[in-house]
Design a protein around this motif. Structure first.
Motif, PDB file in Angstrom:
ATOM      1  N   PRO A 173      -0.073   1.169   2.077  1.00 32.87           N
ATOM      2  CA  PRO A 173      -0.115   2.572   3.506  1.00 32.87           C
ATOM      3  C   PRO A 173       0.343   1.461   4.940  1.00 32.87           C
ATOM      4  O   PRO A 173       1.111   2.919   5.582  1.00 32.87           O
ATOM      5  CB  PRO A 173      -1.729   2.510   3.370  1.00 32.87           C
ATOM      6  CG  PRO A 173      -2.530   1.231   2.920  1.00 32.87           C
ATOM      7  CD  PRO A 173      -1.608   1.126   2.156  1.00 32.87           C
ATOM      8  N   THR A 203       3.280   0.058   4.560  1.00 30.42           N
ATOM      9  CA  THR A 203       4.574   0.046   4.718  1.00 30.42           C
ATOM     10  C   THR A 203       5.697   1.356   3.671  1.00 30.42           C
ATOM     11  O   THR A 203       6.290   1.229   3.917  1.00 30.42           O
ATOM     12  CB  THR A 203       5.668  -1.093   4.053  1.00 30.42           C
ATOM     13  OG1 THR A 203       5.263  -0.908   2.792  1.00 30.42           O
ATOM     14  CG2 THR A 203       4.783  -2.308   4.601  1.00 30.42           C
ATOM     15  N   GLY A 204       4.502   1.782   2.905  1.00 27.88           N
ATOM     16  CA  GLY A 204       4.705   2.974   2.573  1.00 27.88           C
ATOM     17  C   GLY A 204       5.415   2.480   1.156  1.00 27.88           C
ATOM     18  O   GLY A 204       6.487   3.156   0.788  1.00 27.88           O
ATOM     19  N   ASP A 205       5.493   1.208   0.954  1.00 26.00           N
ATOM     20  CA  ASP A 205       6.505   0.906  -1.223  1.00 26.00           C
ATOM     21  C   ASP A 205       5.276   0.789  -2.095  1.00 26.00           C
ATOM     22  O   ASP A 205       3.821   1.147  -1.691  1.00 26.00           O
ATOM     23  CB  ASP A 205       6.264  -0.535  -0.480  1.00 26.00           C
ATOM     24  CG  ASP A 205       7.723  -1.541   0.808  1.00 26.00           C
ATOM     25  OD1 ASP A 205       8.698   0.050   0.818  1.00 26.00           O
ATOM     26  OD2 ASP A 205       7.580  -2.183   0.859  1.00 26.00           O
TER      27      ASP A 205
END
Lengths: 346, 78
Positions: free
Chosen positions: B18, B20-22
């Motif tokens: 949550p 970095t969105g990776d």
């Protein structure tokens, strides 16, 4: 709440979309606003003119150039004929005029919720060094150039590759000095001086959309990562995130500058280091993403502009997916005719 | 709160960061190791758990744990 006539520009929902349709859709989804959307377009081909489930009535506007006399006459006409309680300008080129003449709009009975001219100038690319210091955020090594000699010296000092940026729009990567010089000339010809030269920082590109209340408080923030972009660099899919350091920097931006109105921060993040790349003083085209996760910033802007009390900004979940898509509508040619001959549709 | 404990991990092995969105995909074994790491368990404890649940020798399980942790480090997650 009584029927509110809200003017929204940037209804060019094309492959490089303006934010207007996302703003209008957000306002429509807050039923308690009872918003009647007045679309402001510059071209009869802007799709928003024909999207009558989002935009109730649309007008072709003169360009906001010079002192804006013709533009304001058109706004006065719209107000007199159809009512105009509030305006949300969504295009960079409109903002200086709106900010300069916000007092006049107020006298006309038309509300806005915009940054001051001083704040607007501070977020310019040539002032980012100062803003980054105040936000306590890193900035890629940056040089502001007002001559070719300065550009060459800047490229020497920063080392290749570099980003060469216009003062208002456009940015190009340069991998050789010849490329940097070529970009410099093109940018000066299109946007004038200064030209900004920046080191390239490699990391995750993360963004924040937000709304400041003008007194240092936040009316809402949502962080995202663009998962995929179009050939024009525009978001196609994205995901909500909560990058602590970036969100703290966004809060400091609001607090330190006492930012009033919408904004978007474009950042590059490497671990816990957050680099500021750009500040846009308006909603981004993906504004509906925030609305979709429960943070309806356009609706909150309207309430702030009207001085209506509202609860603190709601939180949102990380991991919500945004997917843009293509769609078509079919309508009568009469609407196009109205746009061309009368300059209004609806 | 460290990055590892913030990771969202689905039963199908889809991992979402949550911050970095990776996102990542891990195997069934990876799910077991990641869940145990999120609970703060030691590598030895996790290796024992792998031996109990999968057809693997203790030495190999220890090596797998070490490899997995170093991959997480490469991603800045541990």
């Amino acid at each position: 709440m009584k029927d509110l006539a809200i003017g929204v520009s940037g209804i060019n929902a094309v492959d490089n979309p303006g934010p207007g349709i996302g703003v209008a859709r957000s306002l429509k989804e807050d039923a308690s606003l009872n918003a009647r959307i007045i679309g402001l377009a510059y071209d009869a081909m802007e799709p928003g003119l024909y999207m009558d489930w989002v935009v109730d009535r649309s007008f072709i506007m003169p360009y906001p150039s010079g002192d804006g006399g013709a533009y304001f006459e058109r706004l006065a006409y719209i107000r007199d004929q159809h009512g105009l309680d509030l305006l949300i300008p969504n295009l960079d080129a409109e903002l200086p005029l709106y900010i300069k003449r916000a007092g006049e709009l107020k006298d006309m009975g038309v509300g806005t919720f915009l940054p001051s001219m001083e704040q607007f100038k501070l977020r310019g690319k040539d002032k980012l060094i100062e803003v980054a210091e105040r936000m306590d955020i890193k900035l890629p090594k940056t040089k502001v150039c007002t001559s070719l000699d300065q550009l060459i010296a800047a490229v020497d000092e920063l080392g290749l590759p570099v980003m060469v940026k216009g003062s208002f729009y456009k940015a190009y990567a340069a991998y050789t000095s010849t490329q940097a010089v070529s970009h410099f000339h093109a940018l000066v010809a299109e946007w004038g001086y200064p030209v900004i030269v920046q080191s390239i920082v490699v990391g995750e590109e993360l963004n924040v959309i937000g709304l400041g209340d003008g007194e240092g408080g936040s009316l809402g923030l949502v962080g995202i990562k663009k998962i995929s972009v179009t050939s024009l660099g525009k978001i196609w899919t994205g995901v909500t995130i909560k990058h602590r350091a970036m969100m703290e920097a966004a809060n400091r931006f609001i607090r330190e500058l006492k930012w009033r109105g919408p904004f978007e921060l474009e950042c590059i993040v490497k671990g816990d280091d957050v680099y500021l790349i750009e500040i846009n003083p308006r909603f981004p085209a993906w504004v509906y993403f925030a609305t979709g996760v429960g943070v309806n910033l356009p609706a909150r802007l309207v309430r702030a502009a009207l001085g209506v009390d509202q609860p603190p900004a709601p939180d949102y979940d990380a991991g919500k997916l945004f997917v843009r898509y293509s769609y078509e509508l079919v309508t009568d040619m009469v609407k196009f005719q109205q746009a061309v001959t009368r300059g209004e549709v609806g | 709160m460290n990055r590892l404990s913030q990771l969202a991990l689905s039963d199908e092995g889809f991992v979402f960061d949550p911050q970095t969105g990776d996102s990542f995909q891990v195997s069934e074994t990876g799910i077991a190791v990641l869940r145990a790491l999120k609970e703060g368990r030691s590598d030895e404890d996790i290796a024992q758990q792998l031996v109990a649940h999968f057809d693997v020798a203790l030495e190999e399980a220890r090596r797998d744990c070490t490899d997995f942790r170093s991959q997480l480090k490469n991603f800045g997650l541990a």
